[in-house]
Design a protein around this motif. Sequence first.
Motif, PDB file in Angstrom:
ATOM      1  N   ASP A 153      -6.629   7.695  -8.985  1.00 56.61           N
ATOM      2  CA  ASP A 153      -6.806   8.641 -10.075  1.00 56.61           C
ATOM      3  C   ASP A 153      -7.962   9.596  -9.802  1.00 56.61           C
ATOM      4  OD1 ASP A 153      -5.866   9.497 -12.544  1.00 56.61           O
ATOM      5  OD2 ASP A 153      -5.690   7.415 -13.240  1.00 56.61           O
ATOM      6  N   THR A 154      -8.108  10.573 -10.695  1.00 57.67           N
ATOM      7  CA  THR A 154      -9.270  11.451 -10.582  1.00 57.67           C
ATOM      8  C   THR A 154     -10.504  10.644 -10.978  1.00 57.67           C
ATOM      9  OG1 THR A 154      -9.088  12.149 -12.865  1.00 57.67           O
ATOM     10  CG2 THR A 154      -7.905  13.468 -11.236  1.00 57.67           C
ATOM     11  N   PRO A 155     -11.680  11.075 -10.505  1.00 52.14           N
ATOM     12  CA  PRO A 155     -12.888  10.325 -10.859  1.00 52.14           C
ATOM     13  C   PRO A 155     -13.056  10.183 -12.361  1.00 52.14           C
ATOM     14  CG  PRO A 155     -13.377  11.909  -9.143  1.00 52.14           C
ATOM     15  CD  PRO A 155     -11.959  12.158  -9.566  1.00 52.14           C
ATOM     16  N   LYS A 156     -12.761  11.244 -13.095  1.00 47.04           N
ATOM     17  CA  LYS A 156     -12.996  11.197 -14.531  1.00 47.04           C
ATOM     18  C   LYS A 156     -12.081  10.195 -15.212  1.00 47.04           C
ATOM     19  CE  LYS A 156     -13.554  14.052 -18.565  1.00 47.04           C
ATOM     20  NZ  LYS A 156     -13.180  15.322 -19.191  1.00 47.04           N
ATOM     21  N   PHE A 190       0.834  -1.187   0.000  1.00 44.38           N
ATOM     22  CA  PHE A 190       0.000   0.000   0.000  1.00 44.38           C
ATOM     23  C   PHE A 190       0.874   1.244   0.000  1.00 44.38           C
ATOM     24  CE2 PHE A 190      -3.223   2.926   1.456  1.00 44.38           C
ATOM     25  CZ  PHE A 190      -4.402   2.389   0.978  1.00 44.38           C
ATOM     26  N   ASN A 191       0.847   1.975  -1.093  1.00 44.31           N
ATOM     27  CA  ASN A 191       1.604   3.215  -1.213  1.00 44.31           C
ATOM     28  C   ASN A 191       0.659   4.326  -1.631  1.00 44.31           C
ATOM     29  OD1 ASN A 191       4.630   2.716  -0.918  1.00 44.31           O
ATOM     30  ND2 ASN A 191       3.939   1.025  -2.232  1.00 44.31           N
ATOM     31  N   LEU A 192       0.768   5.469  -0.945  1.00 45.96           N
ATOM     32  CA  LEU A 192      -0.191   6.529  -1.224  1.00 45.96           C
ATOM     33  C   LEU A 192       0.381   7.860  -0.761  1.00 45.96           C
ATOM     34  CD1 LEU A 192      -3.098   6.987  -2.205  1.00 45.96           C
ATOM     35  CD2 LEU A 192      -3.865   6.662   0.139  1.00 45.96           C
ATOM     36  N   ASP A 193       0.264   8.882  -1.606  1.00 45.04           N
ATOM     37  CA  ASP A 193       0.580  10.251  -1.190  1.00 45.04           C
ATOM     38  C   ASP A 193      -0.700  11.058  -1.207  1.00 45.04           C
ATOM     39  OD1 ASP A 193       3.160   9.449  -1.178  1.00 45.04           O
ATOM     40  OD2 ASP A 193       3.881  10.920  -2.645  1.00 45.04           O
ATOM     41  N   LEU A 194      -1.016  11.695  -0.101  1.00 46.48           N
ATOM     42  CA  LEU A 194      -2.204  12.542  -0.072  1.00 46.48           C
ATOM     43  C   LEU A 194      -1.774  13.991  -0.111  1.00 46.48           C
ATOM     44  CD1 LEU A 194      -4.276  10.703   2.658  1.00 46.48           C
ATOM     45  CD2 LEU A 194      -4.531  10.590   0.185  1.00 46.48           C
ATOM     46  N   LYS A 195      -2.411  14.744  -1.025  1.00 47.11           N
ATOM     47  CA  LYS A 195      -2.035  16.144  -1.169  1.00 47.11           C
ATOM     48  C   LYS A 195      -2.733  16.987  -0.117  1.00 47.11           C
ATOM     49  CE  LYS A 195      -1.817  15.453  -6.120  1.00 47.11           C
ATOM     50  NZ  LYS A 195      -2.723  15.460  -7.271  1.00 47.11           N
ATOM     51  N   GLN A 196      -2.166  18.165   0.119  1.00 50.48           N
ATOM     52  CA  GLN A 196      -2.817  19.093   1.031  1.00 50.48           C
ATOM     53  C   GLN A 196      -4.151  19.528   0.430  1.00 50.48           C
ATOM     54  OE1 GLN A 196      -0.798  21.393   3.451  1.00 50.48           O
ATOM     55  NE2 GLN A 196       1.238  20.598   3.051  1.00 50.48           N
ATOM     56  N   ARG A 197      -5.156  19.647   1.302  1.00 49.86           N
ATOM     57  CA  ARG A 197      -6.468  20.166   0.920  1.00 49.86           C
ATOM     58  C   ARG A 197      -7.182  19.336  -0.129  1.00 49.86           C
ATOM     59  NH1 ARG A 197      -3.430  24.442   2.120  1.00 49.86           N
ATOM     60  NH2 ARG A 197      -2.459  24.458   0.077  1.00 49.86           N
ATOM     61  N   GLU A 198      -6.854  18.076  -0.272  1.00 47.17           N
ATOM     62  CA  GLU A 198      -7.598  17.298  -1.261  1.00 47.17           C
ATOM     63  C   GLU A 198      -8.656  16.426  -0.572  1.00 47.17           C
ATOM     64  OE1 GLU A 198      -5.977  14.276  -3.816  1.00 47.17           O
ATOM     65  OE2 GLU A 198      -4.637  13.519  -2.258  1.00 47.17           O
ATOM     66  N   SER A 208     -15.062  13.379  -4.672  1.00 50.88           N
ATOM     67  CA  SER A 208     -13.607  13.348  -4.479  1.00 50.88           C
ATOM     68  C   SER A 208     -12.810  14.110  -5.518  1.00 50.88           C
ATOM     69  CB  SER A 208     -13.129  11.901  -4.513  1.00 50.88           C
ATOM     70  OG  SER A 208     -14.025  11.083  -3.832  1.00 50.88           O
ATOM     71  N   ASP A 209     -11.631  14.591  -5.119  1.00 48.79           N
ATOM     72  CA  ASP A 209     -10.627  15.056  -6.064  1.00 48.79           C
ATOM     73  C   ASP A 209      -9.933  13.859  -6.688  1.00 48.79           C
ATOM     74  OD1 ASP A 209     -10.900  17.867  -5.606  1.00 48.79           O
ATOM     75  OD2 ASP A 209      -9.956  17.521  -3.658  1.00 48.79           O
ATOM     76  N   ARG A 210      -9.607  12.899  -5.818  1.00 51.34           N
ATOM     77  CA  ARG A 210      -8.986  11.671  -6.309  1.00 51.34           C
ATOM     78  C   ARG A 210      -9.590  10.485  -5.578  1.00 51.34           C
ATOM     79  NH1 ARG A 210      -3.001  10.950  -6.035  1.00 51.34           N
ATOM     80  NH2 ARG A 210      -3.258  11.813  -3.938  1.00 51.34           N
ATOM     81  N   ILE A 211      -9.508   9.335  -6.235  1.00 55.32           N
ATOM     82  CA  ILE A 211     -10.057   8.111  -5.649  1.00 55.32           C
ATOM     83  C   ILE A 211      -8.996   7.021  -5.721  1.00 55.32           C
ATOM     84  CG2 ILE A 211     -11.836   6.307  -5.887  1.00 55.32           C
ATOM     85  CD1 ILE A 211     -13.593   8.396  -7.267  1.00 55.32           C
ATOM     86  N   GLY A 212      -8.876   6.259  -4.659  1.00 57.41           N
ATOM     87  CA  GLY A 212      -8.043   5.063  -4.706  1.00 57.41           C
ATOM     88  C   GLY A 212      -8.950   3.854  -4.691  1.00 57.41           C
ATOM     89  N   VAL A 213      -8.882   3.041  -5.747  1.00 57.08           N
ATOM     90  CA  VAL A 213      -9.732   1.852  -5.796  1.00 57.08           C
ATOM     91  C   VAL A 213      -8.957   0.671  -5.238  1.00 57.08           C
ATOM     92  CG1 VAL A 213     -11.131   0.349  -7.240  1.00 57.08           C
ATOM     93  CG2 VAL A 213     -10.856   2.746  -7.840  1.00 57.08           C
ATOM     94  N   MET A 214      -9.547  -0.025  -4.282  1.00 56.53           N
ATOM     95  CA  MET A 214      -8.874  -1.144  -3.616  1.00 56.53           C
ATOM     96  C   MET A 214      -9.557  -2.459  -3.906  1.00 56.53           C
ATOM     97  SD  MET A 214      -7.997  -0.026   0.264  1.00 56.53           S
ATOM     98  CE  MET A 214      -7.045  -1.480   0.690  1.00 56.53           C
ATOM     99  N   PHE A 215      -8.758  -3.488  -4.137  1.00 53.19           N
ATOM    100  CA  PHE A 215      -9.275  -4.856  -4.182  1.00 53.19           C
ATOM    101  C   PHE A 215      -8.350  -5.730  -3.355  1.00 53.19           C
ATOM    102  CE2 PHE A 215     -10.711  -3.133  -8.316  1.00 53.19           C
ATOM    103  CZ  PHE A 215     -12.069  -3.263  -8.113  1.00 53.19           C
ATOM    104  N   GLN A 216      -8.919  -6.548  -2.514  1.00 57.79           N
ATOM    105  CA  GLN A 216      -8.150  -7.542  -1.760  1.00 57.79           C
ATOM    106  C   GLN A 216      -6.871  -6.988  -1.143  1.00 57.79           C
ATOM    107  OE1 GLN A 216      -7.747 -10.786  -4.488  1.00 57.79           O
ATOM    108  NE2 GLN A 216      -9.949 -10.819  -4.807  1.00 57.79           N
ATOM    109  N   GLY A 217      -7.039  -5.828  -0.480  1.00 61.62           N
ATOM    110  CA  GLY A 217      -5.919  -5.285   0.274  1.00 61.62           C
ATOM    111  C   GLY A 217      -4.922  -4.479  -0.530  1.00 61.62           C
TER     112      GLY A 217
END
Lengths: 287, 373
Positions: free
Chosen positions: B220-223, B26-34, B205-214
């Motif tokens: 990405d952005t919703p669009k 699991f790797n993720l960077d969250l931006k400020q104010r997102e 959301s500004d961005r979405i992380g889609v998860m499957f099985q951990g």
Amino acid sequence: MAISLRSDSAKGYALSMPAVVYVGFLVAVPLALMVAHSFWTQDYIDINRELTLENYRQAVDDPLIRLLLIRSVVIAGLVTGLTVLLAYPIAYFIAFKTQKKALWLILVTIPFWSSYLLRVFAWKLILGYNGVLNSGLLTVGLIDEPLSFILYNPNAVVLTLAHAWAPFAILPIYVSLQKIDPSLLEAATDLGNTAIERFLRVTLPLSIPGVIAASLIIFIPTVGDYVTPALVGGADGKMIANLIQVQFGAANDWPMGATLSIMAILVVAFVAAVFVISLRSAGRRIR
Amino acid sequence: MESDAPIVVVKDIEKRFGNYVAVSDFNLDLKQREFFSLLGPSGCGKTTALRMIAGFQQPSKGEIFIDGAPMRDVPANLRPTNMVFQSYAIFPHLNVADNVGFGLRKKGLSRQEIDQQVREALEMVELPNLGTRKADELSGGQRQRVALARALVMRPKVLLLDEPLSALDKKLRETMQLELRRLQQSVGITFVMVTHDQYEAMTMSDRIGVMFQGKLAQVDTPKRLYSAPLNREVASFVGSMNFLKTSLRAEAADVLRVEADGVGPMAVKRNPYGIESGHEPLVGIRPEQLEIGTAQPSGYDVAVKGKVTNVAFYGESIHYYVGIDGQDEPCAVAVTNYFHTVDHQVGDDVWIGFQNSSVIDLGKYQETGSPGF
Ligand SMILES: Nc1ncnc2c1ncn2[C@@H]1O[C@H](COP(=O)(O)OP(=O)(O)OP(=O)(O)O)[C@@H](O)[C@H]1O
Ligand SMILES: [Mg+2]
């Protein structure tokens, strides 16, 4: 069917009838008889059915009765306090710290598997002049002669009852702790509270109903207990119920016995009410 | 405060419960104010991931940084995060104002300051004058607002929300979606929301992380998630999709020329994530990207003849299922603009048409339908 139940309320009354009859005959009638007796007087072997407050006047004036009443309340208070204090950590442990809840709850009820009298006698064996405790301490060499202050006094009454009542305190406290939504505890942590602050600000106030229930379950019957003081209380450990027993027995003064009983009930009700109200408001002040 | 550094960095996290791996790689960077959403099916590890950021669970491996600081040794009560619980976790023994002020009392503020901040927080969530209400006298929507106020009043660097809207009815949920979004923009705090509702995730959301099985399958952005999903699983989780198994005819740097049985040749933009397509690329087309008509449509890159096998009416759209010779699965066509068009009946012969630009390369075709990540 012979009886047709027309409405829900008729059904409700019908269903509660056996209980109403039962409670009516076994509680209400005896209580009414007792209240009546307390306003009558003993006239040698007859009962004078003239209504009077004479018994109450005598009882209030009698320093022995006052002493016994106060002592009963104090001992019951000590028993209640000690039991709840000892029971709380156990209930907390079962509710939050173990997966084997059922096993622990069964263990907690084990004292019930032997009769109360046997348990009191067991305490006599343990606390007596030649008892387990004294001979143990003597053997180890911690004392030179048997301790005498541990049996036949109020301490022994408190100790014995605190042990006997433990399950009655553990179970209601456990239930109230068990009901606490774990996310409330996490929310408290999330909002910056340490484990101790969280206990004081969330767990404790939310378990107050259990503490109140446990206290009342213990306090009320303890004030009126006469078996324990009779067996392990000695002269200084006698309580109001022992005197009441004497009135109904050897002294053969039922009206006075009834009066003392009513006074004990009133005192218990008053103390219990003060206790509940103050604990509730203390709980409300925690923010 | 410097602006572009990520506020939360999740690095190589793994979480095991005994032998069970709940979260991994699991790797993720969250931006400020997102406004970030974790989206995935039940049991995929969303809550576990969120709770590791909050500090309620320790990662078995990896490290989480908040505002640059490693969080390994920081207990939950000292982390600059706050949480809105799924059940809201409103303290039942306290009134609304004391609930909202619960965390503030720990901050050594004066009574007036606490009262002031509580009042502002309640106004912010549009619950003024409700301070003396008991917790059990609140509606679901009000409880949710109290939970929000109680967390926001702490001014966290990150606000974590675990399915915050799932306990509300549909109408209220839609209102709260907009309101939550507005609130997030006005306070300027990073929100991380867990949800299993793709519409909720996409609208907010500004961005979405889609998860499957951990595992995170795509962030990405919703669009882009909708128009350029990186594999079959993501594609079908964020909406409906027609899948076509194809054969590779030619490949250029960014275009694949493929052919599907009964459909014919198509030119597909190469998967932007560099997924290898192999000899049998799987492609997808969203139902609303297809045109349906009784005559052969003009102006489309691809036109195919078929037969209507099923019709489903949804109100805002009609879905026609069109069987195509050579394809096992019927192709779904969504028509939204249907007031002035002819209805097609089951058994009718129809034409469907689409542009090459509507076709999405979903990588190598796999029998199980779950391409490896
Ligand atoms: N404390 C725990 N002990 C053992 N297994 C756990 C624990 N917490 C979660 N799991 C397991 O980890 C997996 C992921 O759980 P998690 O709660 O993160 O899922 P989720 O994505 O939030 O699902 P949902 O949408 O249903 O809430 C599940 O299979 C769950 O059974
Ligand atoms: Mg969850």
